[in-house]
Design an enzyme around this catalytic site. Structure first.
Site, short mmCIF file in Angstrom:
data_model
loop_
_atom_site.label_atom_id
_atom_site.label_comp_id
_atom_site.label_asym_id
_atom_site.label_seq_id
_atom_site.Cartn_x
_atom_site.Cartn_y
_atom_site.Cartn_z
N ARG A 1 38.69 43.47 40.28
CA ARG A 1 37.75 43.23 41.37
C ARG A 1 37.16 41.83 41.26
NH1 ARG A 1 33.77 47.08 40.44
NH2 ARG A 1 34.84 47.90 38.62
N HIS B 1 32.62 54.14 34.79
CA HIS B 1 33.28 52.93 35.28
C HIS B 1 33.86 53.27 36.65
CE1 HIS B 1 36.13 49.63 35.54
NE2 HIS B 1 35.61 49.09 34.45
O1 MEZ Z 1 32.61 45.75 29.52
C1 MEZ Z 1 33.43 46.53 29.98
O2 MEZ Z 1 33.22 47.73 30.06
C2 MEZ Z 1 34.70 46.00 30.53
C3 MEZ Z 1 34.96 44.57 30.28
C4 MEZ Z 1 35.48 46.80 31.22
C5 MEZ Z 1 36.50 46.36 32.15
O3 MEZ Z 1 36.39 46.71 33.32
O4 MEZ Z 1 37.44 45.67 31.77
#
Ligand code: MEZ
Length: 555
Positions: free
Chosen positions: A345, A325
């Protein structure tokens, strides 16, 4: 702990560039999205593309397939038990459907299996709900706004985000069932963020062509898990066994799955649970810290189901990729790795380097966005160094209040606002420091759209499976995945239990065979898997842990 003076000084640089960035946003001018070629070039900096990060498996159904060393270590390990020492004829518990894992997929499966009339046992490693679902923040995708969006648009976004490597049948199932899942959750009592007139709020996520991200503030997973867990706990035919990780599947003499061997974390005893159908819903792998990355994942995310399924003969799909992420916290130290939702974002916050300059559009697909952050920090040397020596980039959350009105950050992001307030940081006034963090297991066990694996009687759903997201999952498709495929797994496992399951002698012969395969491949190791819990013992401390474990026969 608020920001130290040297970071406050750099925040001053961010504040100087902010008015111009806000003015551009208000005019609808976006930082340019990358072309397909530019995206491909950028992915050189993504950890998935480091060949030295992976190796070819030497055993099992995917022999010769290259996966991260951390996965290979798990898959090329011995069982935690000596199969000869387990008497499979002593059955401790019997049920129609055994569900391994008490997160979103497992709990959704339990509800649907129970509705088919099945007696259900959920066996879970920690507490019911200790899972990545609980930690999901920003949303769940579904094409609910039929005047502007369709499952077809959603399908194309999933395919594009996954580099067109997705299993098309799984994607079709995912997107076509998405609107029903939102309705199901609402009926159960999930409180989605809504406008005063009752319409669901929805925003963009990275790589989405429509605003289809539905959320419950920034605690969407917690709210969903709270609701479905309450529902499961109130149904008489669902029994939950906590602190009981599964260490092996049990097959019958015909090679059909017939339950599992559970380990009691408190008493250290092992139990056989016999089941007509079994569902693997063990979630992901963040605590393996693939390529040394910090993680957003919960403490029990150690890829257990992957090991159990693979040892029993289930193929894996797309495991050569994992998801980092783009925005995991890197300051303060106690928050390192924690998810800072993509919803920031989606709501307009820019990513900035140490010079306060935007270097990437904030809504590129996740793998591209992460690669851009890594490039900025490790290649261009424009990252911000934290007091503990980590590198990060700024996520300019105060932009959101300026763009959408004072109070928006506190209202739409209550989880992160409260957390950072504890650290003396008001994220509606000061940006956060972030860096890519290991978030999701893109690949996993191969299933068909009915959630069946290649082993009769064994089903799987959610993050433990692979294929639906191809090589890169888009935001909001994981909560959707666990619920769509959890529900299908539950329903089909119950039907299998009722109509197809047969009897047969229980065995761990597949474990014996796997051990033999390891030996034939020349793998000599004392590693055992699944590991169940991560080991964070400092190597210096470990050197001084001198307790020996008796491994002979007691007389
Ligand atoms: O689907 C995901 O991983 C999610 C919604 C994460 C996020 O950034 O909140």
């Amino acid at each position: 702990m608020s920001y130290p003076p040297e970071l406050k000084e750099l925040i001053g640089v961010v504040e100087k560039t902010r008015p111009e960035r806000i003015a551009s946003k208000k005019k609808g001018e976006e930082f340019p999205f990358m072309s397909l070629q530019e995206r491909e070039d950028m992915l050189r900096y993504h950890p998935d593309y480091r060949e030295e990060g992976r190796r070819a498996l030497k055993v099992g159904p995917n022999k010769d397939y290259r996966v991260a060393h951390e996965f290979a270590d798990m898959l090329e390990a011995r069982s935690r038990v000596d199969p000869a020492a387990v008497d499979c004829s002593v059955v401790d518990m019997e049920t129609d459907v055994l569900i391994i894992g008490g997160g979103g997929a497992g709990t959704a499966a339990a509800l649907l299996a129970e509705e088919q009339g099945a007696k259900v046992v959920i066996a879970t490693k920690l507490r019911h709900g200790d899972a990545n679902t609980m930690m999901a923040e920003g949303g769940i995708q579904a094409a609910t706004k039929i005047e502007k969006d369709t499952p077809c648009d959603h399908y194309l976004d999933v395919m594009g985000g996954g580099h067109f490597k997705c299993d098309t049948d799984l994607v079709y199932t995912l997107v076509s069932q998405a609107p029903d899942v939102i309705q199901w959750l609402e009926r159960l009592g999930v409180m989605f963020s809504k406008f005063p007139d009752g319409r669901l709020k929805s925003i963009h996520g990275g790589g989405t062509s429509r605003r289809r991200m539905h959320s419950c503030g920034d605690i969407t997973g917690t709210e969903i898990m709270r609701t479905i867990r309450d529902e499961a706990r109130n149904r008489e035919n669902i029994t939950v066994v906590e602190y009981a990780p599964t260490v092996e599947l049990v097959l019958n003499e015909h090679g059909h799955c017939a339950g599992a061997l559970l380990y009691n974390l408190e008493t250290e005893e092992y139990y056989i649970v016999k089941a007509k159908a079994t569902i693997l819903a063990t979630g992901g792998c963040g605590r393996l810290h693939v390529q040394g990355f910090m993680t957003t994942n919960h403490y029990g995310a150690t890829a257990d189901g992957l090991v159990l399924g693979y040892r029993a003969g289930v193929e894996i799909s797309m495991l050569h990729t994992v998801q980092y992420h783009p925005t995991g916290a890197v300051f303060p130290e106690q928050a390192e790795g924690l998810l800072v939702t993509e919803k920031f974002r989606g709501a307009g916050a820019n990513l900035l380097n140490m010079e306060g300059k935007q270097f990437v559009n904030e809504r590129e697909p996740r793998d591209v966005e992460s690669a851009a952050c890594i490039q900025e920090c490790l290649v261009k040397g424009l990252g911000v160094t934290t007091p503990t020596g980590r590198l990060g980039v700024w996520l300019d959350s105060p932009m959101i209040d300026i763009l959408s009105g004072e109070g928006t950050v506190n209202r739409e992001f209550p989880g992160k606002s409260i957390l950072f307030k504890r650290y003396g940081i008001d994220i509606s006034k000061e940006p956060m420091l972030v860096y890519p963090t290991l978030h999701y297991q893109n690949g996993g066990l191969k299933i068909n759209p009915g959630c069946a694996t290649s082993v009769p009687g064994l089903f799987a759903g959610g993050e433990v499976t692979g294929g639906v997201h191809g090589e890169n999952r888009l935001m909001g498709n994981s909560l959707l995945d666990v619920l769509v495929f959890g529900r299908i797994a539950g329903q089909n496992a119950a039907v299998y239990a009722k109509e197809t399951a047969g009897e047969g002698k229980l065995t761990l012969n597949h474990v014996r065979a796997y051990h033999q395969e390891l030996e034939s491949a020349g793998i000599v190791t004392d590693r055992v898997s699944p590991v169940l819990l991560p080991d964070y013992t400092d190597p210096q401390v470990r050197k001084r842990q001198l307790t020996s474990h008796y491994v002979g026969t007691l007389r």
